[in-house]
Scaffold this motif. Sequence first.
Motif, short mmCIF file in Angstrom:
data_model
loop_
_atom_site.label_atom_id
_atom_site.label_comp_id
_atom_site.label_asym_id
_atom_site.label_seq_id
_atom_site.Cartn_x
_atom_site.Cartn_y
_atom_site.Cartn_z
N GLY A 29 1.97 -39.63 15.94
CA GLY A 29 1.66 -39.61 17.51
C GLY A 29 0.18 -40.25 17.49
O GLY A 29 -0.32 -40.80 16.63
N ALA A 30 0.07 -40.35 18.73
CA ALA A 30 -1.53 -40.79 19.20
C ALA A 30 -2.35 -39.66 18.72
O ALA A 30 -2.18 -38.76 18.12
CB ALA A 30 -1.74 -40.67 20.64
N ASP A 31 -3.93 -40.19 18.43
CA ASP A 31 -4.80 -39.29 17.45
C ASP A 31 -5.08 -38.40 18.46
O ASP A 31 -6.12 -38.78 19.30
CB ASP A 31 -5.69 -40.14 16.71
N LYS B 231 -9.85 -42.89 31.97
CA LYS B 231 -9.77 -43.44 30.56
C LYS B 231 -8.57 -43.03 29.86
O LYS B 231 -7.86 -43.81 29.38
CB LYS B 231 -10.91 -42.51 29.58
N GLY B 232 -7.82 -41.90 30.36
CA GLY B 232 -6.33 -41.55 30.15
C GLY B 232 -5.37 -42.70 30.60
O GLY B 232 -4.66 -43.16 29.63
N ALA B 233 -5.41 -43.17 31.68
CA ALA B 233 -4.81 -44.17 32.28
C ALA B 233 -4.99 -45.67 31.68
O ALA B 233 -4.04 -46.35 31.29
CB ALA B 233 -4.70 -44.34 33.78
N GLY C 215 9.66 -39.24 7.37
CA GLY C 215 8.99 -38.14 7.85
C GLY C 215 8.93 -37.96 9.22
O GLY C 215 9.75 -38.52 9.97
N PHE C 216 7.70 -37.64 9.85
CA PHE C 216 7.36 -37.50 11.44
C PHE C 216 7.44 -38.81 12.04
O PHE C 216 6.63 -39.59 11.87
CB PHE C 216 6.27 -36.46 11.51
N ALA C 217 8.15 -38.86 13.14
CA ALA C 217 7.92 -40.06 14.28
C ALA C 217 7.83 -39.18 15.36
O ALA C 217 8.72 -38.83 16.29
CB ALA C 217 9.22 -40.93 14.11
N LEU C 218 6.55 -38.92 15.81
CA LEU C 218 6.30 -37.87 17.13
C LEU C 218 5.37 -38.59 18.29
O LEU C 218 4.50 -39.39 17.68
CB LEU C 218 5.72 -36.60 16.57
N GLY C 219 5.50 -38.25 19.27
CA GLY C 219 4.76 -38.60 20.42
C GLY C 219 4.64 -40.14 20.31
O GLY C 219 5.94 -41.05 20.33
N1 CO8 Z 1 -3.42 -36.64 15.66
C1 CO8 Z 1 -4.54 -36.47 14.67
N2 CO8 Z 1 -4.37 -35.68 13.81
C2 CO8 Z 1 -3.23 -35.66 13.32
C3 CO8 Z 1 -2.12 -35.82 14.12
C4 CO8 Z 1 -2.15 -36.24 15.47
N3 CO8 Z 1 -1.23 -36.65 16.36
N4 CO8 Z 1 -0.78 -35.38 13.44
C5 CO8 Z 1 -1.23 -34.63 12.43
N5 CO8 Z 1 -2.71 -34.80 12.21
C6 CO8 Z 1 -3.31 -34.55 11.12
C7 CO8 Z 1 -3.73 -33.12 11.42
O1 CO8 Z 1 -4.84 -32.65 12.07
C8 CO8 Z 1 -4.09 -32.79 9.92
O2 CO8 Z 1 -5.49 -33.02 9.43
P1 CO8 Z 1 -6.42 -32.07 8.67
O3 CO8 Z 1 -5.83 -32.09 7.45
O4 CO8 Z 1 -7.56 -33.15 8.98
O5 CO8 Z 1 -6.62 -30.88 9.49
C9 CO8 Z 1 -3.37 -33.61 8.87
O6 CO8 Z 1 -2.83 -34.59 9.86
C10 CO8 Z 1 -1.96 -32.91 8.54
O7 CO8 Z 1 -1.31 -32.40 9.52
P2 CO8 Z 1 -0.89 -31.07 9.53
O8 CO8 Z 1 -1.94 -30.20 8.69
O9 CO8 Z 1 -1.03 -30.51 11.13
O10 CO8 Z 1 0.56 -30.96 8.92
P3 CO8 Z 1 1.69 -29.95 9.09
O11 CO8 Z 1 2.66 -30.20 7.94
O12 CO8 Z 1 1.34 -28.48 9.12
O13 CO8 Z 1 2.45 -30.31 10.43
C11 CO8 Z 1 3.09 -31.85 12.15
C12 CO8 Z 1 2.70 -31.60 10.61
C13 CO8 Z 1 4.30 -31.08 12.84
C14 CO8 Z 1 3.40 -33.31 12.37
C15 CO8 Z 1 1.69 -31.48 12.88
O14 CO8 Z 1 0.59 -32.01 12.37
C16 CO8 Z 1 1.77 -31.92 14.53
O15 CO8 Z 1 2.25 -31.29 15.26
N6 CO8 Z 1 1.09 -32.97 14.80
C17 CO8 Z 1 0.71 -33.39 16.16
C18 CO8 Z 1 2.23 -34.05 16.71
C19 CO8 Z 1 1.86 -34.54 18.02
O16 CO8 Z 1 1.82 -33.53 19.04
N7 CO8 Z 1 2.02 -35.70 18.37
C20 CO8 Z 1 1.82 -36.35 19.70
C21 CO8 Z 1 0.67 -36.72 20.20
S1 CO8 Z 1 0.31 -36.92 21.73
C22 CO8 Z 1 1.14 -38.60 21.88
O17 CO8 Z 1 1.53 -39.20 20.99
C23 CO8 Z 1 0.69 -39.40 23.10
C24 CO8 Z 1 0.98 -40.73 23.01
C25 CO8 Z 1 0.59 -41.42 24.47
C26 CO8 Z 1 -0.88 -41.49 24.48
C27 CO8 Z 1 -1.56 -42.27 25.75
C28 CO8 Z 1 -2.81 -42.51 25.67
C29 CO8 Z 1 -3.89 -41.43 25.23
#
Ligand code: CO8
Length: 260
Positions: A66-68, A79-81, A107-111
Amino acid sequence: MQYDNLLVEEREGIILLTINREKALNALNTQTMLELFQFFSSDYPKSDHIKGIVITGAGDRAFVAGADIKEFLDLDPKKGAEMAKRGHDIFFMIEQFPKPVVAAIHGFALGGGCELAMACHLRVATPEARFGQPEVNLGIVPGYGGTQRLIQYLGKTRALEYLMTADLFDAHQALSWGLLNHVVPRESLLDTAFGLIQKIASKGPVAISKIIELVNVYFSNPGEGFARELEAFGATTGTRDFREGASAFIEKRPAKFTGK
Ligand code: CO8
């Protein structure tokens, strides 16, 4: 060009572009998005000898998670827009890129990761890949095109369910619903993606770029598709590639296309 968060390797005229933030599950932070913009707007991937691009994620756990989210707390409506708009622009560049772009997903392809994959022309994934748009868990909507592109692949009924529940779906579901082209074991992932591009590279490059353009028009300007096809058909009959392709068929030999 050197990048902090992208690895760029060229193999037999195909660029392997790796999102390289393994510890953050390859989350797309501002710097990575900037680098994606720099890469796709540079001359290099458009060079004549480049056949296409494969996009993948570093490590075994994620394509892109996903996004960070760690950059989100500073966001406000303005800023979001702006950030979402920059993402839209980059993903449109990928979607409209004139050479094939294939996502190789494990693996994961999320958000934003699912959105990046959907902006590519083709997608191959491992059986363990997991997809989803979990933004509502954070109280936001997808911002890199997910609300629009998920409908294109899954249809309105499924898109609404997965956008509203934030449930993840697996590679076999994604294949059966039309999001994925192929599901293959991890060890065959890159070869399958490269193989698709090699096969496409044996066709007329001008025709391939027009196919990409025309299929995109179906979604961006649906009323114009047939008219644009007529124009493109006419234009491709004026290319050297068309002369070569038709002559090669008649002479029973492989065509040697030049992209002219
Ligand atoms: N952003 C930042 N860091 C992340 C993200 C993310 N999206 N996903 C994972 N990480 C980091 C974790 O914080 C962790 O870091 P640390 O070890 O420093 O704590 C590391 O990656 C490993 O992750 P987990 O410990 O959480 O691993 P798990 O196996 O427990 O879980 C998951 C894996 C299920 C993938 C979980 O990490 C998760 O749910 N991640 C977030 C997924 C998510 O919500 N994605 C959508 C984000 S929003 C988005 O993408 C919007 C896009 C449009 C943006 C528009 C402009 C702003």
